[in-house]
Each structure stands twice: as C-alpha cells, then as structure tokens.
Design a protein around this motif. Structure first.
Motif, short mmCIF file in Angstrom:
data_model
loop_
_atom_site.label_atom_id
_atom_site.label_comp_id
_atom_site.label_asym_id
_atom_site.label_seq_id
_atom_site.Cartn_x
_atom_site.Cartn_y
_atom_site.Cartn_z
N LEU A 1 0.86 -1.18 0.00
CA LEU A 1 0.00 0.00 0.00
C LEU A 1 0.90 1.23 0.00
O LEU A 1 1.60 1.50 0.98
N VAL A 2 0.89 1.98 -1.10
CA VAL A 2 1.75 3.15 -1.23
C VAL A 2 0.89 4.40 -1.08
O VAL A 2 -0.04 4.62 -1.84
N VAL A 3 1.23 5.22 -0.09
CA VAL A 3 0.45 6.42 0.22
C VAL A 3 1.13 7.64 -0.37
O VAL A 3 2.33 7.87 -0.13
N ASP A 4 0.37 8.44 -1.11
CA ASP A 4 0.91 9.56 -1.86
C ASP A 4 0.87 10.87 -1.06
O ASP A 4 -0.11 11.61 -1.13
N HIS A 5 1.92 11.13 -0.29
CA HIS A 5 2.10 12.42 0.38
C HIS A 5 0.88 12.83 1.20
O HIS A 5 0.40 13.96 1.10
N ASN A 6 0.40 11.90 2.01
CA ASN A 6 -0.72 12.16 2.92
C ASN A 6 -0.36 11.52 4.26
O ASN A 6 -0.57 10.33 4.46
N THR A 7 0.20 12.33 5.16
CA THR A 7 0.71 11.81 6.43
C THR A 7 -0.40 11.18 7.27
O THR A 7 -0.20 10.13 7.89
N THR A 8 -1.56 11.80 7.27
CA THR A 8 -2.67 11.27 8.07
C THR A 8 -3.09 9.90 7.58
O THR A 8 -3.28 8.96 8.37
N LEU A 9 -3.24 9.75 6.27
CA LEU A 9 -3.62 8.45 5.72
C LEU A 9 -2.52 7.43 5.94
O LEU A 9 -2.80 6.26 6.26
N LEU A 10 -1.27 7.83 5.79
CA LEU A 10 -0.15 6.92 6.00
C LEU A 10 -0.16 6.38 7.43
O LEU A 10 -0.03 5.16 7.65
N GLU A 11 -0.34 7.26 8.41
CA GLU A 11 -0.35 6.82 9.81
C GLU A 11 -1.55 5.91 10.09
O GLU A 11 -1.42 4.92 10.82
N ARG A 12 -2.68 6.26 9.52
CA ARG A 12 -3.89 5.46 9.78
C ARG A 12 -3.77 4.06 9.18
O ARG A 12 -4.13 3.07 9.82
N LEU A 13 -3.25 3.97 7.96
CA LEU A 13 -3.08 2.65 7.33
C LEU A 13 -1.98 1.84 8.02
O LEU A 13 -2.09 0.61 8.16
N THR A 14 -0.92 2.51 8.45
CA THR A 14 0.15 1.82 9.18
C THR A 14 -0.41 1.19 10.45
O THR A 14 -0.08 0.04 10.79
N LYS A 15 -1.27 1.91 11.15
CA LYS A 15 -1.89 1.38 12.36
C LYS A 15 -2.85 0.24 12.02
O LYS A 15 -2.89 -0.78 12.72
N GLU A 16 -3.61 0.39 10.93
CA GLU A 16 -4.59 -0.61 10.54
C GLU A 16 -3.92 -1.95 10.25
O GLU A 16 -4.46 -3.02 10.60
N TYR A 17 -2.76 -1.92 9.60
CA TYR A 17 -2.10 -3.16 9.18
C TYR A 17 -0.84 -3.46 10.00
O TYR A 17 0.01 -4.22 9.56
N ASP A 18 -0.75 -2.87 11.18
CA ASP A 18 0.38 -3.12 12.05
C ASP A 18 0.44 -4.60 12.42
O ASP A 18 -0.55 -5.19 12.87
N GLY A 19 1.60 -5.22 12.19
CA GLY A 19 1.75 -6.63 12.51
C GLY A 19 1.24 -7.58 11.44
O GLY A 19 1.35 -8.80 11.59
N ASP A 20 0.68 -7.05 10.36
CA ASP A 20 0.16 -7.89 9.28
C ASP A 20 1.32 -8.23 8.34
O ASP A 20 1.87 -7.35 7.67
N GLU A 21 1.67 -9.49 8.26
CA GLU A 21 2.81 -9.90 7.46
C GLU A 21 2.53 -9.86 5.96
O GLU A 21 3.46 -9.90 5.15
N GLU A 22 1.24 -9.79 5.58
CA GLU A 22 0.89 -9.82 4.16
C GLU A 22 0.80 -8.43 3.55
O GLU A 22 0.78 -8.29 2.33
#
Length: 333
Positions: free
Chosen positions: A44-65
C-alpha cells in the motif's frame, strides 16, 4: 491458504492518496487476500498524505501480508507505483486501483499467461460499478476509459495489445529492470487535472527495450471499479477527454507519434464511427439516449483533439517535461 507449488510470486501494489476512499482501500486489500492464487505481499503506497499513512500503518500493524509505504518520489500515481516496484519482492508486480476490487481468479489468470516466457505484461478487464445508480443513458461504452474501465473496442479474449491499462495490470519484475519505471509528469497527481497514459508510455518503451516481448490482455482477469457520482457528469467527461489529449501529446513526444498513436488511429477511424452510427440508429428507433451517446462521442473526440494540439504546442515550446522513471533493482527477500 497454502500457496500453489511452482506458481510465480505476485506482489500487488495499491496506490492511495485520500482518506475519502478509506473503505474502498480496505475492500481492495481484502480482495487481494481472497485470491485463489495468494499474493506474496500487498504493498500500500500512500501519496504524500501523512494522516492516511499513519492510519493505514496502524490498521495493518503486525500484518505480514500487507506493507504500508510512503511515496518516495514526487506527488503522483507514477511515482507511487515506482515506489511499490522498488520495494517489491515478487517475480511479477500487479497493480490494482484503490477504489476497485478484484475477482477471486484475478491473479490466477495473470499467472497462466506468464507460462509463455515471451509475455512481459498482462492486463485484465475492468468493469464499472456506477455508485450513484446505473450508467447515464448518454454515456457511450466506447468512452468507458474516461472512468478507468475497459471500453467497447478492446478485443475480447486473451489477445496481444500495445499496452495494458494501469489500474488492472501486471508486469514481470524483470520488465522494469529492462525499461525503467513509470514516467512522472504524465499521469495523475491527486485531484488535479485527470491526466493519464503513463502505462501506455511505459509499455511502448518496454517493447523497444525488449524486442519480441509480448503484452497481453486477458478479459477473464476481472476487477470491479467504482465510478463516483461526480464522474457521471458531462463536465467531467469533457475535461477527462481533453486531459487524455494532453497526455497523448506527451506520449507522442516521448516515443514518437507512430507508436504513441497506433492504437488510437484504429479507435478513432473504426470504433468511434460505429458508435456514432449505433447512437443515431437508436435515436431513429426511439431508444433512450441514442442521440446523447452519438453527441458525446463527437464531443469527446473534439475535446481530446484540442488537448492533443495544445499539448503538442506546449511540448514544442519546452513547456512540459517528465522523467521516464528509475531503473529499479530487485531487492532480495
């Protein structure tokens, strides 16, 4: 799910840029998880949107896939895809739009095509999902590319093509080593003018770098792409057609008008006249929307032609420039 023995490893890249598509992004990722041929990874590549990047990082934290990455290049879809390519570990890199879902056999049909070693890229069929109701009566199927979908005129079955369509496509990882990445300065940049054609330019470059390479379209590899309400409007139709003309001018500047407009010549001389004739016939027979579809085709052609002329003039004055993307090197898993 156990991965099929001997099958190629697929990295799936999904580029995202806005929180407004949060549910769509999660649905896209989930559709990759449900593939009959499991992917090695989803990037998942986030295009210069820090809020979305942080939210997706948290959503998939620990997800190996699933791996969440920030676009490492300039703002825009091309640089986002290049970021995914550079980080990918698969033998094949597939691309899925962030507002689309793939059918269960999407990757399996891609994989089957790569049994032929000459095949370097495979695209699939993209079906529109009209969010605000059914297709507008005036909207011609010949222009479904306006909303990022497969249009009337694309040959059915599994057939060789000049280029695949970027929202539903796959490439051998080695193709990027040979031809470089997507050109920045051609494609979309968030919500700005809806440019495109970055995949066309790459595919033509790829064909030049690897003579004898085969690019295929397999209409069994299906995704379903959302069409939001604002893209049902005639104003968007006209603007997107004009932007396509601008983009085609950039492609022609990069690879030459011969290759850059090869497919478009057949489209404008055969597919579109047949579409106008169908619209006129439907109008004569009293069928709804016939005159509107014929008029939309004529308007779309005129808008694209105007965009192409303006883009060509700007290019001659040196008003546009773009990079053909980095030559990315495989990262070992």
């Amino acid at each position: 799910m156990t991965r099929q023995t001997g099958a190629r490893r697929f990295s799936v890249v999904i580029c995202a840029y806005t929180e407004n598509r949060w549910d769509d992004i999660l649905a896209a990722v989930d559709s990759v998880r449900r593939q009959a041929l499991p992917a090695l990874e989803t990037l998942l590549v986030v295009d210069h949107n820090t809020t979305l990047l942080e939210r997706l990082t948290k959503e998939y934290d620990g997800d190996e896939e699933v791996r969440v990455l920030a676009n490492a290049g300039p703002r825009g879809l091309s640089a986002g895809r290049n970021t995914g390519i550079a980080a990918s570990r698969g033998d094949v890199v597939a691309f899925l739009d962030d507002d689309a879902v793939a059918e269960r056999d999407w990757l399996r049909y891609f994989d089957l095509a790569y049994d032929d070693p000459r095949v370097v890229a495979v695209g699939g069929r993209t079906e529109p999902v009209w969010v605000a109701g059914r297709r507008p009566l005036w909207f011609p199927e010949e222009f479904d590319w306006i909303v990022g979908c497969t249009y009337r005129g694309v040959p059915p079955g599994r057939v060789p093509v000049r280029n695949v369509l970027g929202g539903n496509a796959s490439f051998r990882r080695s193709a990027f080593d040979a031809a470089g990445g997507f050109a920045t300065g051609i494609g979309r940049d968030g919500d700005k003018r809806p440019l495109g054609c970055e995949e066309t330019e790459l595919c033509i470059r790829l064909g030049a770098a690897l003579p004898g390479a085969v690019l295929l379209m397999d209409d069994r590899a299906v995704i379903h792409h959302k069409v939001p309400g604002e893209r049902r409007r005639f104003a968007y139709f006209r603007t997107r057609a004009y932007a396509e003309g601008l983009s085609k001018a950039l492609v022609a500047r990069s690879v030459g008008a011969g290759k850059g407009l090869e497919t478009e010549r057949r489209y404008t001389t055969r597919v579109l006249p047949a579409g106008v004739a169908r619209g006129v016939r439907d109008f004569v027979l009293g069928r709804p929307g016939g005159a509107g579809r014929a008029g939309a085709i004529v308007t779309g052609v005129a808008a694209a032609a105007c965009g192409y002329v303006r883009g060509t003039l700007r290019a001659r004055r040196g008003g546009t420039a773009f990079s053909s993307g980095p030559v990315v090197v495989r990262e070992e898993p």
